[in-house]
Enzyme design. Sequence first.
Site, short mmCIF file in Angstrom:
data_model
loop_
_atom_site.label_atom_id
_atom_site.label_comp_id
_atom_site.label_asym_id
_atom_site.label_seq_id
_atom_site.Cartn_x
_atom_site.Cartn_y
_atom_site.Cartn_z
N ASP A 49 55.74 61.41 44.25
CA ASP A 49 57.43 61.25 44.37
C ASP A 49 57.92 62.20 43.59
O ASP A 49 59.29 62.32 43.68
CB ASP A 49 57.65 59.56 44.50
CG ASP A 49 57.35 59.26 42.71
OD1 ASP A 49 56.72 59.98 42.12
OD2 ASP A 49 58.14 57.98 42.60
N LYS A 118 49.40 55.55 45.75
CA LYS A 118 49.46 55.26 44.37
C LYS A 118 50.72 54.40 44.18
O LYS A 118 51.59 54.62 44.64
CB LYS A 118 49.65 56.74 43.54
CG LYS A 118 49.82 56.53 42.06
CD LYS A 118 49.65 57.60 41.22
CE LYS A 118 50.62 58.74 41.25
NZ LYS A 118 52.01 58.11 40.65
N GLU A 120 53.02 52.63 41.06
CA GLU A 120 53.23 52.55 39.35
C GLU A 120 53.42 51.23 38.99
O GLU A 120 53.63 50.14 39.69
CB GLU A 120 54.64 53.45 39.40
CG GLU A 120 54.67 54.67 39.44
CD GLU A 120 56.00 55.41 39.16
OE1 GLU A 120 56.69 54.82 38.46
OE2 GLU A 120 56.07 56.60 39.37
N GLU A 186 50.10 58.05 31.92
CA GLU A 186 51.10 59.32 31.72
C GLU A 186 51.73 59.04 30.32
O GLU A 186 52.14 57.98 29.91
CB GLU A 186 52.26 59.15 32.70
CG GLU A 186 53.13 60.20 32.40
CD GLU A 186 54.11 60.64 33.82
OE1 GLU A 186 53.80 60.10 35.04
OE2 GLU A 186 55.13 61.24 33.70
O1 KIV Z 1 54.99 62.14 41.25
C1 KIV Z 1 54.01 62.71 40.61
O2 KIV Z 1 54.01 63.82 40.68
C2 KIV Z 1 52.84 61.84 39.85
C3 KIV Z 1 52.25 62.45 38.75
C4 KIV Z 1 52.19 63.74 38.39
C5 KIV Z 1 51.02 61.70 38.10
O3 KIV Z 1 53.25 60.82 39.78
#
Ligand code: KIV
Length: 286
Positions: A49, A118, A120, A186
């Site tokens: 994102d 993914k 968070e 991160e």
């Molecule tokens: O949004 C993103 O690009 C990310 C990462 C670089 C881990 O979450």
Amino acid sequence: MSATQNVRAMTPPKVAERKGGVPLVCLTAYTTPVARLVDPHCDVVLVGDSVGMVLHGLPSTLGVTLEMMIMHGQAVRRGLEQSLMIIDMPFGSYEESPEQAFRNAARVMAETGCAAVKLEGGETIAETIRFLAARGVPVMGHVGLTPQAVNTFGGYRVQGRGSDAERIVSDALAVSEAGAFAVVLEKVPEALARRITGEVAIPTIGIGASAACDGQILVVDDMLGLFGDFRPKFVKRYTELGEAAAAAVAVYAREVKERRFPAAEHVFADAPKPADADASNSGQAA
Ligand code: KIV
């Protein structure tokens, strides 16, 4: 397995098997040409994102929508042959309930062909990860600095220093135990990244988290020097494409003003010449 499936293609289980092995190579991509460029070298291509900030000029990732992620996911899909494509679930598309997360993740998978998403968050999102993983949605976790929580953190600071380390360890363990196949760490201190990598059963993918992780990820525009003057400590700029592009645009502008572009080789004759690439009418602008 279909007869045409690429046997080299990465899958979530293959990523999980790399725990403690050769480090996983991961980059972001948001477009077809960049996906084609990174695919031969990557295990994982993340449609992050971060696209909101990098390509759309947004001030944070909070304004990124499901539709944006799907559109960029479809573009990246067309450029990949072997890497595992993972798509970030944007802010507001999964936090409300496991059911909301499943509905939106299923849509992202159906419309883009990605094999995983993914999310968070740590302990607070573990129940949702379990719900998705049990229903055919492989999940990569993301703990430490989670950019969608920028307002809660009050900025993009390093997470997990001092006594705060236990919070990040609990988050990583919760994500792993809930069934995620890998987890992004991160912006956490090296010692903490090493400890978490040793304690969780799944590969850790570091960004600003040291070489102690099981793999690394960077935003592709950052490592190519394309994203303005953004130079966080954890980004290595492998080249300066932004500077090269700016110099090329300046030369173009000068040549246009001086009538040096287009030159004879860029101009069409009245009658086509046999050697003219455009004589066959195959050129886009013929
Ligand atoms: O949004 C993103 O690009 C990310 C990462 C670089 C881990 O979450």
